[in-house]
Design a protein around this motif. Sequence first.
Motif, PDB file in Angstrom:
ATOM      1  N   LEU A  84       0.902  -1.012   0.012  1.00  0.00           N
ATOM      2  CA  LEU A  84       0.102   0.000   0.023  1.00  0.00           C
ATOM      3  C   LEU A  84       0.813   1.148  -0.034  1.00  0.00           C
ATOM      4  N   THR A  85       0.441   2.211  -0.884  1.00  0.00           N
ATOM      5  CA  THR A  85       1.366   3.441  -1.016  1.00  0.00           C
ATOM      6  C   THR A  85       0.980   4.590  -1.567  1.00  0.00           C
ATOM      7  N   MET A  86       1.207   5.714  -1.125  1.00  0.00           N
ATOM      8  CA  MET A  86       0.736   6.921  -1.829  1.00  0.00           C
ATOM      9  C   MET A  86       1.511   7.160  -3.297  1.00  0.00           C
ATOM     10  N   ILE A  87       2.861   6.492  -3.179  1.00  0.00           N
ATOM     11  CA  ILE A  87       3.608   6.850  -4.389  1.00  0.00           C
ATOM     12  C   ILE A  87       3.120   6.213  -5.678  1.00  0.00           C
ATOM     13  N   SER A  88       3.176   7.172  -6.865  1.00  0.00           N
ATOM     14  CA  SER A  88       2.718   6.638  -8.133  1.00  0.00           C
ATOM     15  C   SER A  88       3.693   6.914  -9.002  1.00  0.00           C
ATOM     16  N   THR A  89       5.066   7.372  -8.637  1.00  0.00           N
ATOM     17  CA  THR A  89       6.051   7.450  -9.674  1.00  0.00           C
ATOM     18  C   THR A  89       6.597   6.058 -10.478  1.00  0.00           C
ATOM     19  N   PRO A  90       6.386   5.912 -11.586  1.00  0.00           N
ATOM     20  CA  PRO A  90       6.301   4.822 -12.210  1.00  0.00           C
ATOM     21  C   PRO A  90       7.834   4.083 -12.051  1.00  0.00           C
ATOM     22  N   GLY A 109      -6.251   6.052  -3.939  1.00  0.00           N
ATOM     23  CA  GLY A 109      -7.364   5.687  -4.669  1.00  0.00           C
ATOM     24  C   GLY A 109      -8.449   4.806  -3.811  1.00  0.00           C
ATOM     25  N   ASP A 110      -9.131   4.113  -4.446  1.00  0.00           N
ATOM     26  CA  ASP A 110     -10.480   3.635  -3.587  1.00  0.00           C
ATOM     27  C   ASP A 110      -9.711   2.219  -2.904  1.00  0.00           C
ATOM     28  N   LEU A 111     -10.210   2.224  -1.717  1.00  0.00           N
ATOM     29  CA  LEU A 111      -9.359   0.922  -1.307  1.00  0.00           C
ATOM     30  C   LEU A 111     -10.275  -0.352  -1.520  1.00  0.00           C
TER      31      LEU A 111
END
Length: 209
Positions: A84-90, A109-111
């Motif tokens: 689970l993370t807030m990081i979205s950097t590819p 996003g949506d859990l």
Amino acid sequence: MKIIIADDHPIVLAGVRDVIANDSRFDIIGQALSPTALVEMMFALTPELVICDYNMPGDGPLGDGIKLISYLRRHFPNCKVLVLTMISTPSMVAAMYRAGANGVVRKSGDLMELRVALSTLLLRRVYRRQQSPEERRQTPESIREMALSPREFEVIRLFISGKSVSEIARRLNRSSKTVSTQKINAMRKLGTQSDQDLITLCLESDLFR
């Protein structure tokens, strides 16, 4: 499937638990608030899956992030790891998969996405989230973030959390000189001239939330 959940925020633990508690395919056998507690539970309970926060400040030598994912995969090869993370950097998401993650789910996003990810893992497949067209559009900030290597990203993440270069070096098992060079390279790529500029940029962009 026996599951342990690990996150240093009790609210997140409660949210994850609520999403999967009524699904008869899964049995939550433990909850941990730190990397050390997580590993102790894994040795004692032998789960089949751990749902683990990526940014979970370490209270011991285990650390978090890539280091923790790699540790879990080495020592518990039969246990799947869903991050689970807030990081979205590819580049960083790709590094999580290279470290051994079986899936990555964004906290922003949506859990309920957890259900899709868990169903994918039950089929013995790796879960990879499909991006929407809007998410594929790169902002100037996202382009700058993508310029960082995974190692540079980890160094900056730990630095922003308050760790010194020597502390980061010990945690990542690198030399202080290597960590310092990676920090300088990251600052150059991000266009920051000072530590304060770097901290301001990361906080304003919510890079590590």
